[in-house]
Scaffold this motif. Structure first.
Motif, PDB file in Angstrom:
ATOM      1  N   GLY A 174     -36.692   5.793  26.610  1.00 50.54           N
ATOM      2  CA  GLY A 174     -36.081   4.859  25.660  1.00 50.54           C
ATOM      3  C   GLY A 174     -37.033   3.742  25.268  1.00 50.54           C
ATOM      4  N   HIS A 175     -38.051   3.510  26.111  1.00 50.03           N
ATOM      5  CA  HIS A 175     -39.011   2.449  25.803  1.00 50.03           C
ATOM      6  C   HIS A 175     -40.390   2.987  25.438  1.00 50.03           C
ATOM      7  CE1 HIS A 175     -35.946  -0.406  26.562  1.00 50.03           C
ATOM      8  NE2 HIS A 175     -35.647   0.273  27.659  1.00 50.03           N
ATOM      9  N   CYS A 185     -37.634  -4.457  20.400  1.00 50.72           N
ATOM     10  CA  CYS A 185     -36.776  -3.912  21.449  1.00 50.72           C
ATOM     11  C   CYS A 185     -36.478  -4.998  22.469  1.00 50.72           C
ATOM     12  CB  CYS A 185     -37.454  -2.729  22.118  1.00 50.72           C
ATOM     13  SG  CYS A 185     -36.461  -1.947  23.395  1.00 50.72           S
ATOM     14  N   CYS A 187     -36.806  -4.854  25.501  1.00 45.46           N
ATOM     15  CA  CYS A 187     -37.785  -4.822  26.596  1.00 45.46           C
ATOM     16  C   CYS A 187     -39.002  -5.663  26.268  1.00 45.46           C
ATOM     17  CB  CYS A 187     -38.211  -3.386  26.890  1.00 45.46           C
ATOM     18  SG  CYS A 187     -39.324  -2.665  25.662  1.00 45.46           S
ATOM     19  N   CYS A 192     -39.495   0.865  19.967  1.00 45.46           N
ATOM     20  CA  CYS A 192     -39.070   1.772  21.055  1.00 45.46           C
ATOM     21  C   CYS A 192     -37.961   2.700  20.539  1.00 45.46           C
ATOM     22  CB  CYS A 192     -38.490   0.984  22.221  1.00 45.46           C
ATOM     23  SG  CYS A 192     -39.651  -0.060  23.078  1.00 45.46           S
TER      24      CYS A 192
HETATM   25 ZN   LIG Z   1     -38.149  -1.030  24.650  1.00 44.54          ZN
END
Ligand SMILES: [Zn+2]
Length: 336
Positions: A174-175, A185, A187, A192
């Motif tokens: 997912g990243h 994102c 994160c 991502c």
């Molecule tokens: Zn991410």
């Protein structure tokens, strides 16, 4: 909320209890060897002190055993699926933001209170194990579970064990960056897969496009709500809204690419899709069509691909309980 169900007498230790611990509710049930759930109990999560939530979990477990009409002696152990970071060996919830937990010794607390062995695991890992033991992964020796919801993450199961990697980050596709200069994102990265295909990403994309003047039935929805939700975008797509359909189709193409990469990396027997977005038909159709197209174009992927490679979870409303129960049941099966 309780549910009565008939359960025949069982040998001592033949049943397990599965507990799905969520930010709003705690669901528990007694699971038999066939994966049938008995005595389902659901209690609201008390998000004040960890001690109180642990007491609610104990109440849910006790009540599920009573409702199923079995004795404690029939229970082999209790599995708990908890969101966030979990130290599986020690049975400690390291961080569960929506429970307000940090370093909570779940396993030792419950084992002392109940006198039963308890296994604790991250809820997505538990869901993957549930698919392997009771769901569409039954009978396979390896599978990939891909969750599509407020986040996007894969879990890899090899010979009944979760493959965690050397940093516990295996499956965090997912990243991975799927679009250079794509959306921000959570994160901290850009573009991502999660920022392109998770629920909040769909809502954000739809909102920006509608605000920029694109025609859509979502304009009226946005006039009545401060923000669009993924559910509203999916509903508009179901009603035939072209913009909503385009946004979901684009997300589906990114997910199909992730599936193609996961299949070529792990060569699994089945890739199971779970999470709220997996239930959206247009998304599933796009994914299936796109994955099949990739198989036509890639000779190596064609050797891995078959019509049942990508499957929707079969566990629906009991997924959380069964996943948690699998933490005890799968462990025992491996020892046999
Ligand atoms: Zn991410």
């Amino acid at each position: 909320m309780q549910e009565q169900s008939a359960l025949a007498t069982h040998d001592p230790g033949s049943l397990v209890v599965g507990v799905d611990v969520g930010g709003t509710k705690i669901a528990a049930g007694v699971v038999d060897a066939q994966g049938q759930v008995h005595g389902r109990v659901q209690l609201p999560t008390t998000a004040s002190q960890p001690e109180e939530t642990l007491n609610t979990i104990i109440a849910a477990i006790t009540s599920a055993i009573q409702t199923a009409g079995v004795s404690f002696a029939a229970i082999r152990g209790v599995g708990l699926g908890i969101p966030g970071k979990v130290d599986v060996e020690q049975g400690i919830s390291l961080l569960a933001v929506n429970l307000g937990w940090r370093d909570v010794s779940v396993k030792s607390h419950l084992e002392t209170a109940l006198g039963l062995p308890c296994n604790v695991e991250n809820d997505v890992n538990a869901a993957a194990m549930g698919e392997y033991l009771y769901g569409v992964g039954q009978g396979t020796s390896n599978l990939v579970y891909l969750i599509l919801g407020t986040g996007v993450a894969a879990r890899i199961m090899i010979a009944g064990q979760i493959y965690r990697g050397s940093n516990g980050l295996a499956g965090e596709i997912g990243h991975a960056q799927f679009a250079v200069d794509g959306p921000q994102c959570r994160c901290g990265g850009k573009g991502c897969l999660e920022a392109l295909a998770a629920g909040p990403a769909l809502a954000q994309r739809a909102q920006e496009t509608v605000r920029s003047g694109a025609p859509s039935s979502l304009r009226a929805v946005l006039a009545q709500h401060p923000k669009l939700t993924a559910e509203q975008v999916c509903e508009a797509a179901r009603q035939g809204d072209q913009l909503a359909r385009q946004i979901i189709t684009a997300a589906g193409q990114h997910v199909a690419h992730a599936i193609y990469l996961l299949a070529l990396t792990y060569d699994p027997q089945v890739i199971v899709l779970g999470g709220g977005l997996a239930q959206v038909e247009i998304l599933m159709e796009t994914i299936q069509t796109d994955v099949a197209r990739k198989a036509e174009q890639s000779p190596i992927f064609r050797e891995i691909y078959h019509k049942q490679l990508v499957r929707l979870t079969g566990l629906k409303q009991d997924a959380g309980i069964l996943g948690a129960a699998a933490l005890i049941a799968a462990h025992d099966r491996c020892r046999q």
